[in-house]
Design a protein around this motif. Structure first.
Motif, PDB file in Angstrom:
ATOM      1  N   LEU A  10      44.461  50.386  33.685  1.00 19.73           N
ATOM      2  CA  LEU A  10      43.762  49.116  33.836  1.00 19.73           C
ATOM      3  C   LEU A  10      42.249  49.310  33.889  1.00 19.73           C
ATOM      4  O   LEU A  10      41.489  48.492  33.385  1.00 19.73           O
ATOM      5  CB  LEU A  10      44.266  48.390  35.090  1.00 19.73           C
ATOM      6  N   THR A  13      40.510  49.095  30.498  1.00 19.42           N
ATOM      7  CA  THR A  13      40.590  47.874  29.689  1.00 19.42           C
ATOM      8  C   THR A  13      39.277  47.112  29.742  1.00 19.42           C
ATOM      9  O   THR A  13      38.453  47.298  30.643  1.00 19.42           O
ATOM     10  CB  THR A  13      41.728  46.955  30.190  1.00 19.42           C
ATOM     11  N   GLN A  14      39.075  46.261  28.761  1.00 17.67           N
ATOM     12  CA  GLN A  14      37.862  45.455  28.689  1.00 17.67           C
ATOM     13  C   GLN A  14      38.262  44.014  28.385  1.00 17.67           C
ATOM     14  O   GLN A  14      39.051  43.750  27.476  1.00 17.67           O
ATOM     15  CB  GLN A  14      36.953  45.992  27.586  1.00 17.67           C
ATOM     16  N   TYR A  15      37.704  43.081  29.168  1.00 20.55           N
ATOM     17  CA  TYR A  15      37.969  41.653  28.965  1.00 20.55           C
ATOM     18  C   TYR A  15      37.181  41.190  27.747  1.00 20.55           C
ATOM     19  O   TYR A  15      35.970  41.365  27.671  1.00 20.55           O
ATOM     20  CB  TYR A  15      37.564  40.854  30.209  1.00 20.55           C
ATOM     21  N   LEU A  16      37.875  40.623  26.774  1.00 15.92           N
ATOM     22  CA  LEU A  16      37.225  40.204  25.538  1.00 15.92           C
ATOM     23  C   LEU A  16      36.982  38.707  25.462  1.00 15.92           C
ATOM     24  O   LEU A  16      36.288  38.239  24.575  1.00 15.92           O
ATOM     25  CB  LEU A  16      38.078  40.645  24.333  1.00 15.92           C
ATOM     26  N   GLY A  17      37.571  37.946  26.357  1.00 12.83           N
ATOM     27  CA  GLY A  17      37.348  36.503  26.335  1.00 12.83           C
ATOM     28  C   GLY A  17      38.667  35.737  26.265  1.00 12.83           C
ATOM     29  O   GLY A  17      39.750  36.319  26.358  1.00 12.83           O
ATOM     30  N   GLU A  18      38.551  34.452  26.085  1.00 10.90           N
ATOM     31  CA  GLU A  18      39.727  33.580  26.031  1.00 10.90           C
ATOM     32  C   GLU A  18      39.718  32.791  24.739  1.00 10.90           C
ATOM     33  O   GLU A  18      38.660  32.514  24.173  1.00 10.90           O
ATOM     34  CB  GLU A  18      39.727  32.595  27.208  1.00 10.90           C
TER      35      GLU A  18
END
Length: 150
Positions: A10, A13-18
Motif C-alpha cells: 500500500l 501506491t499512488q492516488y491518481l484521482g477519481e
C-alpha cells in the motif's frame, strides 16, 4: 505446479484521482420518473389521510359493518342492526336518521376519494405521455432530431 502472487504494498501506491461517470439519459429519465411518481403518491396518500383525520381508527374500522347494516335495513327494516341501533341510541336519534347521515358521509367520502384517485391517475398519465412524446427515450428522440444514428 504452484503459483505465486506478489502482493502490492500500500505504501507503494499512488492516488491518481477519481472518475465521475455520467448516467445515461435513459437512466436519468427513469430516475426522474420514479422521483415524480413517488412525489405524486406521497401527495395522494397525504390527501387521502386528510379525508379521515377527524375519525378515530376504530370508528373507521366499523364503517364496513355500518354500511352492511344499512344495506340490510334498507332491504328489510325488520333486520337486526346492533351497531346502528347502539350508535343511534347513544346519539339520541332514530336508526333512519343515522342511516341518512351514514349514506351522506359515505357518498361524500366516495366523491372526494374518487376525485383524488382520478387526479393521481391523471398525473401518472401525464408522466407517461411525456415519456411517449420523448419517444420513450428522450436521448434517442434527440439523436433522431439531430440526425445522429445510434
Amino acid at each position: 505446479m504452484q503459483l505465486t502472487y506478489t502482493a502490492c504494498n500500500l505504501a507503494d501506491t499512488q492516488y491518481l484521482g477519481e472518475i465521475t461517470l455520467e448516467a445515461e439519459d435513459d437512466a436519468k429519465l427513469e430516475s426522474a420518473k420514479s422521483r415524480k411518481l413517488n412525489e405524486i403518491n406521497d401527495a395522494f396518500s397525504s390527501a387521502m389521510a386528510d379525508l379521515v383525520t377527524k375519525y378515530p381508527e376504530y370508528e373507521i374500522k366499523s364503517w364496513p359493518q355500518q354500511v352492511k347494516e344499512v344495506e340490510a335495513y334498507n332491504a328489510d327494516p325488520e333486520s337486526v342492526t346492533p351497531l346502528l341501533t347502539a350508535i343511534a341510541v347513544e346519539r339520541s336519534i332514530t336508526v333512519d336518521e343515522l342511516i341518512t347521515k351514514i349514506l351522506t358521509n359515505r357518498d361524500l367520502y366516495a366523491a372526494s376519494a374518487g376525485a383524488l384517485i382520478g387526479r393521481r391517475h391523471a398525473a401518472e398519465n401525464l408522466i407517461e405521455l411525456v415519456l411517449v412524446m420523448l419517444g420513450l427515450s428522450g436521448v434517442r428522440m434527440v439523436e433522431k432530431i439531430k440526425g445522429v444514428a445510434k
